[in-house]
Scaffold this motif. Structure first.
Motif, PDB file in Angstrom:
ATOM      1  N   UNK A 146       0.807  -1.220   0.000  1.00  0.00           N
ATOM      2  CA  UNK A 146       0.000   0.000   0.000  1.00  0.00           C
ATOM      3  C   UNK A 146       0.839   1.268   0.000  1.00  0.00           C
ATOM      4  N   UNK A 147       2.038   1.215   0.587  1.00  0.00           N
ATOM      5  CA  UNK A 147       2.918   2.377   0.646  1.00  0.00           C
ATOM      6  C   UNK A 147       4.296   1.956   0.160  1.00  0.00           C
ATOM      7  N   UNK A 148       4.943   2.827  -0.548  1.00  0.00           N
ATOM      8  CA  UNK A 148       6.235   2.484  -1.145  1.00  0.00           C
ATOM      9  C   UNK A 148       7.184   3.662  -0.981  1.00  0.00           C
ATOM     10  N   UNK A 149       8.448   3.348  -0.722  1.00  0.00           N
ATOM     11  CA  UNK A 149       9.410   4.403  -0.437  1.00  0.00           C
ATOM     12  C   UNK A 149       9.578   5.347  -1.619  1.00  0.00           C
ATOM     13  N   UNK A 150       9.557   6.625  -1.328  1.00  0.00           N
ATOM     14  CA  UNK A 150       9.780   7.636  -2.345  1.00  0.00           C
ATOM     15  C   UNK A 150       8.557   8.019  -3.141  1.00  0.00           C
ATOM     16  N   UNK A 151       7.487   7.181  -3.072  1.00  0.00           N
ATOM     17  CA  UNK A 151       6.279   7.504  -3.831  1.00  0.00           C
ATOM     18  C   UNK A 151       5.058   7.643  -2.938  1.00  0.00           C
ATOM     19  N   UNK A 152       5.123   7.148  -1.701  1.00  0.00           N
ATOM     20  CA  UNK A 152       4.024   7.316  -0.765  1.00  0.00           C
ATOM     21  C   UNK A 152       2.914   6.307  -0.985  1.00  0.00           C
ATOM     22  N   UNK A 153       1.660   6.798  -1.017  1.00  0.00           N
ATOM     23  CA  UNK A 153       0.492   5.923  -1.171  1.00  0.00           C
ATOM     24  C   UNK A 153       0.453   5.403  -2.608  1.00  0.00           C
ATOM     25  N   UNK A 154       0.553   4.094  -2.768  1.00  0.00           N
ATOM     26  CA  UNK A 154       0.689   3.503  -4.102  1.00  0.00           C
ATOM     27  C   UNK A 154      -0.557   3.750  -4.955  1.00  0.00           C
ATOM     28  N   UNK A 155      -1.742   3.706  -4.339  1.00  0.00           N
ATOM     29  CA  UNK A 155      -2.972   3.876  -5.107  1.00  0.00           C
ATOM     30  C   UNK A 155      -3.023   5.230  -5.803  1.00  0.00           C
ATOM     31  N   UNK A 156      -2.428   6.253  -5.197  1.00  0.00           N
ATOM     32  CA  UNK A 156      -2.404   7.581  -5.811  1.00  0.00           C
ATOM     33  C   UNK A 156      -1.270   7.729  -6.818  1.00  0.00           C
ATOM     34  N   UNK A 157      -0.267   6.884  -6.688  1.00  0.00           N
ATOM     35  CA  UNK A 157       0.928   6.996  -7.540  1.00  0.00           C
ATOM     36  C   UNK A 157       0.784   6.279  -8.869  1.00  0.00           C
ATOM     37  N   UNK A 158       0.149   5.095  -8.892  1.00  0.00           N
ATOM     38  CA  UNK A 158       0.167   4.257 -10.096  1.00  0.00           C
ATOM     39  C   UNK A 158      -0.358   5.040 -11.297  1.00  0.00           C
ATOM     40  N   UNK A 159       0.284   4.824 -12.437  1.00  0.00           N
ATOM     41  CA  UNK A 159       0.000   5.609 -13.638  1.00  0.00           C
ATOM     42  C   UNK A 159      -0.552   4.725 -14.749  1.00  0.00           C
ATOM     43  N   UNK A 160      -1.472   5.290 -15.498  1.00  0.00           N
ATOM     44  CA  UNK A 160      -2.092   4.590 -16.614  1.00  0.00           C
ATOM     45  C   UNK A 160      -1.388   4.938 -17.923  1.00  0.00           C
TER      46      UNK A 160
END
Length: 642
Positions: A146-160
């Motif tokens: 759910x959280x990843x270093x340097x990008x924070x909350x993964x759900x908000x980070x993932x790109x289409x």
């Protein structure tokens, strides 16, 4: 008269972020990052020059970041991402007129890489489509990671995956899932996009699968995670695909290889079985040049007959040309005590970046076996500074294994007060790279010892995997053997020793001071101290810890306990400074907090310096204030106790 380095000098260096050769091979495009020392801000602008290094000219400027530049196939346009307006969008620079045109007008940031179709009509890119998580209010996490270093909350980070049609400037969203999509190539007919797809929401492993997506959004997977770790892929001009990665079944840390396969994922052939080392640049440095900490890169020739990649040997990174068909042929085309990184090819010409211990980045063009340095962007500051001397060391460990290291010494009589500066990873290495930390230490009068201990890359798979399920044994012996050797040579003062490092280097620091009393001071930055809790709190704990320890904490609890510095923390007598990034998801703050609590209860001198908003490696990539504070604290702690 040369002067000692001061921490503020970190921001007097310009940095080359990336570079590209034009389609005709005559022009070099590069992105240059510079700091405004008055405003304490940084900007990145684009520059071009001829292939001989002449007419070096800025083509963009301003207090913003222009990134991910790429040439159109006809060489008439340069597309790039810029945050000159918020959110960041894609722009086009007309080479003939010098005009800049905004090409996208989305409500979210556009992200690189920008991948131009061979027919020049479209650009594949990515953008986040999910709303940002409001962390000031209660929020729910459902993803496995759910959280990843340097990008924070993964759900908000993932790109289409997105498609920009150049003539109409119309943007089409091609993917509609909860994964992260990174375009990496087009089919020769410009109809399909090769895409790495990672961060699947129900998967503990963040590694990618390899998909092919049509221009209408139809997708199918040609290589999934069951195959192994897929690091990079390119679509070749003959319609085959080249892939770099590590198949399943190999011990974690083993070298990667380059493969060629049909575009349906069949007929996979390894092209580098004869190579002993990684096709990667795994030399740790301490400068924020992006390509020094980049993913694996493959630059295929236009005739699809060969590819150029990095190749690490000990403490250096060479360039290797690899035949993609016929007899396996792997030839070194650039070597030496340095780090080389390829940016592109045109025929036999190769544009590449170079880093050395005295220069963070320059551009070089290899043509007809002749190298020409194209840039000298930091000549003024480099001439001002007093540079230490670097000695290459070769010694044997306690079991007779050869080990390589380096001693960087100030201009002062030996023996020197010495910092054992330990790399992270642990599957990485030190060597001929650029270190601001080392300059800070040598300018303060300390020598710096670097040892590529067991687990390091560049020395073969047996050396890399020797610490599997056995951290704190052979790696520990190698580090102490390096210290003993430096003392025996008369370079290190045995009464004035310190140790320190980041991440796995922080782990080794905490291990050393709980097993040996020779060090007068220790500086552990974002360390791992308790592998049990690391498994549950680190973004990579459920995968990395299992691969390294040979199972989960529930399957092999004795290994987790035996290999954790926290187990032995009550024996520590060394004054230990813990440097902690509060947003570190790789080695979370709780790792340092546990060690700090034990040392406090046993009466060992310890302090913790915390950095709000800082991720795992923000002493290298973070804000001005954070980077200065990290270095100042490290040197001050040594001055206090060594």
């Amino acid at each position: 008269m040369p002067r000692p380095f001061v921490n503020a000098d970190m921001f007097h260096f310009a940095l080359i972020a990336t570079a590209k050769l034009s389609p005709d091979g005559q022009t070099v495009l590069y992105a240059c990052t510079q700091y405004d020392t008055t405003q304490r801000t940084e900007s990145t602008h684009l520059r071009t020059m001829t292939r001989t290094g002449m007419h070096d000219t800025a083509i963009t400027s301003g207090p913003w970041v222009d990134s991910h530049p790429t040439w159109s196939p006809d060489g008439r346009t340069i597309a790039f991402v810029s945050n000159r307006q918020h959110p960041a969008q894609i722009y086009g620079y007309d080479v003939a007129t010098g005009t800049v045109t905004q090409l996208t007008h989305l409500s979210t940031d556009c992200a690189g890489p920008l991948v131009w179709s061979p027919d020049g009509q479209r650009i594949a890119f990515a953008t986040a489509c999910n709303p940002a998580t409001d962390r000031s209010r209660p929020y729910r996490l459902t993803r496995s990671i759910a959280r990843y270093d340097g990008i924070g909350i993964v759900a908000s980070f993932v790109k289409q995956l997105m498609l920009l049609d150049i003539p109409s400037q119309h943007v089409t969203q091609l993917s509609h899932d909860d994964c992260h999509h990174t375009p990496c190539g087009w089919s020769p007919d410009s109809n399909r996009i090769l895409t790495l797809v990672s961060f699947a929401p129900d998967n503990l492993d963040t590694n990618a699968r390899l998909d092919i997506v049509t221009r209408t959004g139809d997708a199918h997977t040609i290589l999934n995670q069951d195959w192994g770790i897929i690091q990079q892929a390119v679509w070749l001009a003959n319609d085959d695909i080249a892939v770099a990665g590590i198949p399943n079944g190999r011990i974690y840390g083993s070298k990667n290889n380059l493969y060629v396969m049909a575009n349906d994922g069949t007929h996979i052939t390894c092209r580098t079985t004869s190579l002993a080392h990684h096709l990667d640049a795994r030399i740790h440095d301490d400068s924020p040049v992006p390509w020094l900490d980049s993913t694996v890169v493959i630059h295929a020739s236009r005739d699809a007959q060969s590819a150029v990649m990095c190749y690490q040997v000990g403490g250096s990174v060479q360039l290797m040309r690899i035949a993609l068909y016929g007899a396996e042929t792997c030839s070194v085309i650039a070597a030496g005590p340095r780090l080389c990184y390829p940016f592109g090819c045109h025929g036999d010409d190769v544009l590449f970046g170079v880093a050395t211990p005295t220069d963070p980045c320059q551009l070089v063009l290899l043509s007809a076996d002749h190298e020409q340095q194209l840039t000298d962007i930091n000549q003024t500051i480099r001439r001002e500074l007093q540079w230490p001397t670097m000695h290459e060391l070769h010694f044997t460990s306690s079991d007779g294994t050869p080990v390589e290291g380096w001693m960087v010494v100030p201009d002062a009589p030996a023996p020197h007060p010495t910092m054992l500066y330990i790399h992270g990873g642990p599957h990485a290495a030190q060597g001929y790279a650029f270190f601001f930390d080392v300059l800070a230490l040598t300018s303060a009068g300390y020598a710096v010892l670097m040892v590529n201990y067991r687990g390091s890359t560049g020395y073969g798979d047996a050396f890399i995997t020797a610490i599997n399920a056995d951290w704190g044994n052979l790696d520990y012996q190698d580090l102490l053997a390096g210290v003993d050797y430096a003392v025996m040579l008369g370079l290190a003062d045995p009464q004035r020793l310190a140790c320190g490092g980041l991440s796995a280097g922080g782990y080794q620091t905490c291990w050393l001071v709980t097993h040996d009393q020779r060090f007068k001071a220790a500086v552990a930055e974002n360390p791992v101290t308790n592998l049990h809790s690391f498994y549950g709190t680190s973004d990579i704990g459920p995968t990395f810890a299992v691969r390294e320890m040979g199972g989960t904490p529930y399957q092999v609890p004795d290994i987790y306990r035996r290999c954790s510095p926290i187990t032995y923390a009550p024996s520590c007598q060394t004054p230990t400074l813990l440097l902690v990034g509060e947003e570190d998801r790789r080695c979370p703050a709780e790792q340092a907090e546990q060690f700090y609590a034990v040392l406090k209860t046993t009466g060992c001198t310890t302090e913790m310096l915390r950095f709000p908003g800082c991720a795992h490696a923000d002493s290298i990539y973070g804000s001005w204030e954070s980077r200065i504070a990290f270095n100042e604290a490290m040197v001050a702690w040594l001055n206090r106790f060594v």
